[in-house]
Design a protein around this motif. Sequence first.
Motif, short mmCIF file in Angstrom:
data_model
loop_
_atom_site.label_atom_id
_atom_site.label_comp_id
_atom_site.label_asym_id
_atom_site.label_seq_id
_atom_site.Cartn_x
_atom_site.Cartn_y
_atom_site.Cartn_z
N UNK A 192 0.84 -1.20 0.00
CA UNK A 192 0.00 0.00 0.00
C UNK A 192 0.87 1.25 0.00
N UNK A 193 1.89 1.27 0.88
CA UNK A 193 2.78 2.44 0.94
C UNK A 193 3.63 2.55 -0.32
N UNK A 194 4.02 1.38 -0.88
CA UNK A 194 4.93 1.37 -2.02
C UNK A 194 4.36 2.11 -3.21
N UNK A 195 3.04 2.05 -3.39
CA UNK A 195 2.44 2.67 -4.58
C UNK A 195 1.63 3.93 -4.25
N UNK A 196 1.86 4.50 -3.06
CA UNK A 196 1.20 5.76 -2.68
C UNK A 196 2.16 6.93 -2.89
N UNK A 197 1.63 8.02 -3.39
CA UNK A 197 2.39 9.26 -3.52
C UNK A 197 2.00 10.16 -2.34
N UNK A 198 2.99 10.55 -1.54
CA UNK A 198 2.71 11.35 -0.34
C UNK A 198 3.49 12.67 -0.45
N UNK A 199 2.75 13.77 -0.56
CA UNK A 199 3.33 15.10 -0.69
C UNK A 199 3.08 15.85 0.62
N UNK A 200 4.14 16.37 1.22
CA UNK A 200 4.00 17.04 2.52
C UNK A 200 4.71 18.40 2.50
N UNK A 201 3.93 19.44 2.74
CA UNK A 201 4.48 20.78 2.94
C UNK A 201 5.30 21.32 1.78
N UNK A 202 4.87 21.02 0.55
CA UNK A 202 5.65 21.43 -0.62
C UNK A 202 5.36 22.88 -1.00
N UNK A 203 6.43 23.65 -1.12
CA UNK A 203 6.36 25.01 -1.67
C UNK A 203 7.33 25.09 -2.84
N UNK A 204 6.86 25.66 -3.95
CA UNK A 204 7.68 25.78 -5.15
C UNK A 204 7.56 27.21 -5.67
N UNK A 205 8.70 27.78 -6.06
CA UNK A 205 8.70 29.18 -6.52
C UNK A 205 9.31 29.29 -7.92
N UNK A 206 8.80 30.28 -8.66
CA UNK A 206 9.44 30.73 -9.90
C UNK A 206 9.90 32.16 -9.65
N UNK A 207 11.17 32.44 -9.91
CA UNK A 207 11.67 33.82 -9.75
C UNK A 207 11.28 34.42 -8.40
N UNK A 208 11.55 33.66 -7.35
CA UNK A 208 11.30 34.11 -5.97
C UNK A 208 9.81 34.24 -5.60
N UNK A 209 8.90 34.08 -6.54
CA UNK A 209 7.47 34.19 -6.21
C UNK A 209 6.92 32.78 -6.01
N UNK A 210 6.36 32.52 -4.85
CA UNK A 210 5.82 31.19 -4.56
C UNK A 210 4.59 30.90 -5.43
N UNK A 211 4.63 29.77 -6.14
CA UNK A 211 3.47 29.32 -6.92
C UNK A 211 2.69 28.28 -6.11
N UNK A 212 3.42 27.43 -5.38
CA UNK A 212 2.79 26.46 -4.47
C UNK A 212 3.17 26.82 -3.04
N UNK A 213 2.18 26.79 -2.15
CA UNK A 213 2.40 27.17 -0.75
C UNK A 213 1.97 26.03 0.17
N UNK A 214 2.96 25.33 0.73
CA UNK A 214 2.68 24.35 1.79
C UNK A 214 1.62 23.33 1.37
N UNK A 215 1.80 22.72 0.20
CA UNK A 215 0.84 21.75 -0.34
C UNK A 215 1.10 20.36 0.25
N UNK A 216 0.06 19.76 0.82
CA UNK A 216 0.13 18.39 1.33
C UNK A 216 -1.06 17.61 0.77
N UNK A 217 -0.77 16.43 0.22
CA UNK A 217 -1.84 15.56 -0.27
C UNK A 217 -1.28 14.16 -0.46
N UNK A 218 -2.19 13.19 -0.57
CA UNK A 218 -1.79 11.79 -0.78
C UNK A 218 -2.60 11.21 -1.93
N UNK A 219 -1.91 10.57 -2.87
CA UNK A 219 -2.57 9.77 -3.90
C UNK A 219 -2.41 8.33 -3.46
N UNK A 220 -3.48 7.77 -2.89
CA UNK A 220 -3.41 6.46 -2.24
C UNK A 220 -3.23 5.33 -3.25
N UNK A 221 -2.48 4.32 -2.85
CA UNK A 221 -2.18 3.17 -3.69
C UNK A 221 -3.45 2.51 -4.22
#
Length: 240
Positions: free
Chosen positions: A4-33
């Motif tokens: 179950x864990x092997x095929x689950x995608x777990x995203x925790x607290x992801x922030x991503x920026x382009x040119x210093x401007x945050x596009x993603x802010x503290x994104x958490x989600x799970x795509x369950x197996x």
Amino acid sequence: MTNHEANSLVIEGVSTAYDQANVLENVSLTAASGKITCLLGSNGSGKTTLIRSILGLTPPNRGSIRFGGVDLAGLPTHRVIAAGIACIPEGRRVFAKFTVEENLRIGAYQETSDAAVAQRLAHVYATFPRLSERRDQLAGTMSGGEQAMVSIGRGLMRAPKLLLIDEPSLGLAPILVRENFNIIRRINQQGITVFLVEQNVHQTLAISDYGYVLSKGRVVAAGEPSELGQTRQVHEAYFG
């Protein structure tokens, strides 16, 4: 680690920026197996940036992206794909001057066994009989719906554990959208975990097991499809 864990995608607290401007802010989600998990959001909400972050094309500044117990954040794209992840990009993007079969074989470029490639081709042709009939046709001469099949088939040639699908309804007539979503459901029934990133609310919720809503780079709602479709956040994300 369980399967179950092997095929689950777990995203925790992801922030991503382009040119210093945050596009993603503290994104958490799970795509369950073994499930279909959707991410809904209008244009500019950050959906494609999240896919780019998962694939290592735009690495996050903060947070973790785990699949199969491995943190993918910071890994080069070829290592992410080798972990068992395939992406069906938005807009289909077939190689127009290559035949259907040549397009499909490109999907298995990391596979060294000819027998494995032949087995995967047979599996794709069984899933898409229309592609089998047209294996020698140039992909650029096919209809939009057929090109969508080529794009999904190419992703399946990687024998993925997780399929990231970006905007599969984009530019397709409603009847082809329904066909595409039925195909996604069938692929999931073969045991492949699906993370579906879409704007088309109703079709997406109809096939998903769980969903999230992204607005201005933040997750603003999450839940079962039946409840998610009724939320104020869905209406605001699309119409507000």
